[in-house]
Structures are given as structure tokens and as C-alpha cells.
Design a protein around this motif. Sequence first.
Motif, short mmCIF file in Angstrom:
data_model
loop_
_atom_site.label_atom_id
_atom_site.label_comp_id
_atom_site.label_asym_id
_atom_site.label_seq_id
_atom_site.Cartn_x
_atom_site.Cartn_y
_atom_site.Cartn_z
N SER A 101 1.17 -1.15 0.33
CA SER A 101 -0.07 -0.53 0.11
C SER A 101 0.67 1.03 0.40
CB SER A 101 -1.02 0.24 1.49
OG SER A 101 -1.71 -0.94 1.80
N ALA A 102 0.11 2.71 -0.18
CA ALA A 102 1.06 3.45 0.05
C ALA A 102 1.36 4.09 1.48
CB ALA A 102 0.25 4.71 -0.43
N GLU A 137 0.93 4.15 -4.35
CA GLU A 137 1.76 3.16 -4.18
C GLU A 137 2.94 2.66 -5.03
OE1 GLU A 137 -1.34 2.99 -3.55
OE2 GLU A 137 -1.96 2.17 -2.02
N GLY A 196 -8.99 1.37 -0.05
CA GLY A 196 -8.10 0.42 1.18
C GLY A 196 -8.46 -1.40 -0.27
N GLY A 197 -8.00 -0.99 -1.57
CA GLY A 197 -7.49 -2.18 -2.75
C GLY A 197 -6.79 -2.34 -2.89
N1 ASP Z 1 -3.76 3.14 -0.69
C1 ASP Z 1 -4.94 2.85 -0.56
C2 ASP Z 1 -5.43 3.76 0.02
O1 ASP Z 1 -5.03 3.82 0.97
C3 ASP Z 1 -5.31 1.83 -1.00
C4 ASP Z 1 -5.12 0.52 0.24
O2 ASP Z 1 -3.95 1.19 1.36
O3 ASP Z 1 -5.63 -0.56 0.47
O4 ASP Z 1 -7.83 3.42 0.17
#
Ligand code: ASP
Length: 392
Positions: free
Chosen positions: A41-42, A74, A151-152
Amino acid sequence: MRIIVQKYGGKSVANIKRIRDVAEMVVERHIAGEGLVVVVSAMADTTDQLLEYAHSISPNPSERELDMLLTAGERISMALLSMAICDLGHSAISFTGSQSGIITDDIHNRARIVEIRASRIIDEIQRGRIVIVAGFQGVSGKKEVTTLGRGGSDTTAIALSCALGADSCEIYSDVDGIYSADPKICSDAIHISEIDYDTLFDLTFFGAKVVHHRAVELARKFNIPILLASSINRGKFTMVKSKAMEGAIFSAVSIQPEILWVSLKIQEKKLKLFWDEFDKIRTSIRNPSIYIDNGYANIIFWTLPANSDEVKQVLKKFDEIEIEFDELAIVAISGLKLAESPEAIADVIDIMRKHSIKFRFIGTTNMSIFIILDRKEAKKTMDIIHRELILK
Ligand code: ASP
Ligand code: MG
């Protein structure tokens, strides 16, 4: 060779030290002979920050440009993790969603994965490299960069596990799995070492944050075993499988401290059009129910604050509609086939009455009873229900 997909959330890669720690965890497994695909993730709040930039440039940024912007988050973590692994003397390569062959439909900001052409990842694993993949993104048939929705990255990890036929998918965050309640609210919450997909789906749908419910649904569909653990406090974990906890009645309580509760009345003949409009924007309308009375449809559902603006936008398209919005909360108790048990509902109602807690609505899913109530009652209710139905 065993293929393992790992996913590290934003908190696991929040800073340089944590990225180095992740690199060490990955290398340890690589040395043990496993083929590793690592989804990231980021870093920490990067995505929120990028969104803030976008909205301070324009109140209504283009969805395409938002995807261009957000995928950069990301990309930073994937490149840094790859560098950190190389620095430990191992071979790694990072790929964007597009380079990983993650093909989506062409709906920006909420794309769905249609196919994964994983040949490039497979080639690199066979070459002995650790492959790092940017989560939460893909490329459409029109060669546009897309994102999968907030959240992907969890969804990326599960989808890649399917495509690669991975032996398991390990999802790392800052919490060491699932508890019988949110430990930040209920200090006596019990760690759960094994849970089934259905219960986990409901817990995440009703607010548990360890993994995204969409990823749980995908894992359930393809029977991908998931391990939920912390990359920061290593030790405990939760295994997610199709069958676990046989015999348990109540397993955990979850909370959505802020929801928008929508009740409305619309002419019955407009019903199809109504749902088509919501379908078009792919927004999250949760636990909807409809009852028809005298040519009118009475509809109730809830949504999260993040979706409430778009929901209100759609509702504005309809005239002659009576709407009521309420800012409420949800507390849900989940377990095995609760919905078949009037006894369980009676227990919940008894507790609510005993503690003089008012509720607006009680609904059920196959695995849960959910209570819609005042926001200021939610945490207290979670604690009481947890104590009376789980700890007892
Ligand atoms: N960085 C994106 C978010 O914060 C995706 C993830 O973290 O899953 O939604
Ligand atoms: Mg994130």
C-alpha cells in the motif's frame, strides 16, 4: 516452489525503518526457498494526503487524474521496498498494477479486476527474484490507469493469489489479526486464531479494519487461505479458512461508529430506475430493504460517510421522494448462522433493555445481528454486548 503472496498495509511501510523491517521479513522467506510476490500500500497516510492536494486544487477533480495521482502513492512504496531488498543483497523488481498485468474495467476510482495476465510476475519469480507489486491499481482495456477504490490493496493481493495459484496470502498490518471486539474499545477483547470467511466478511463489513471485506469475499469465492498478522508486533495471527470455529455461537462484535442511515419513500414504478442510478456510480448501499405499500416503495439502507455525498447526489435526481437522513452508528455481533436463531435476537434485545439502550433498527444477515443506534451509545453498546454475549 511454494508461492506466497504477502501484502503490507500503509502502517507496515509507514517510514524507512518499517520498510527495512519488511524487507528483512521478505528476505527471510525468500532464503527459505519460497516464491514471493509482495503487494504494498501507499506509505501511512499518503493516499489521504494526495486526495487532500487534489481537492485543494479543485473541488471536483477529474476521476482519471485522481487515479493518476493516487497510484503514485503505491509506486513510492514499491520502489523503496525493492531498493531495500536489493540493499540486503537479494534480487527484487517492482511493478505497477499495469506492469503486473492487472486488467480492470474502465470505471475510474472504483474499478473491478477483470483478468490478471501474470506472465511477467511468473517469469521474474522463476528467475529467482522477489516481485513487488503496487496495490490498489490496474490498467483498463483502454490502457488507462485505474484504481480499485479505498482499501483496494487487499483485493490486489487476493486476486494475485488466485491468478498465481498461491499457496497462501498473508496480509500484514499494524494489528495481529482478529479480536472478539476492537481492542481499542474493549480492553478485554480476546484474540481469535482461526475464523471462517463468512464471519470475517461480516466483521469487516460492519467495521473491523484488519482486511477489506471485498478481499474477503474474493478469497471466499476462490478458497484462498488468508493469514492476518502484524508486521510490527510479530507473534500472534489469525488464519482464515472456509471452516473454523464449529460450535461457536457468538464470535465477535464489530462497530461502524459513523454511518448515514437513509429512509425514503418513492413511487413503486420508479424503483428499477432508482437502483439503476446507484448501480451506475457503483456506490456502496448497504443492507437495503424495500417494502411496498399502496403504490409506494419504502426503502431503508445505510452507507458510510465517505459515500454519503455521492448517495445524496443520486437522490437529488428524483423528485417526489420523501427522504430522511440520520447520522447513526452500527454495532454488530457475528457468529455462526445467527440469523436462524430467534434466541440470539431475544438475547440482544434483552441486553439492550437491561441497559436502557435505545436502538433504531435491528437487522440480520446470515451471520450477524446488527443494531443501528445513536452514535454516542455505540462504543458503550459494543462493550456491553461483548461482555455479555462473548466473554460470558
Ligand atoms: N492506499 C490505498 C488506500 O489508502 C489503498 C490501500 O491502502 O489499500 O485506500
Ligand atoms: Mg492505505
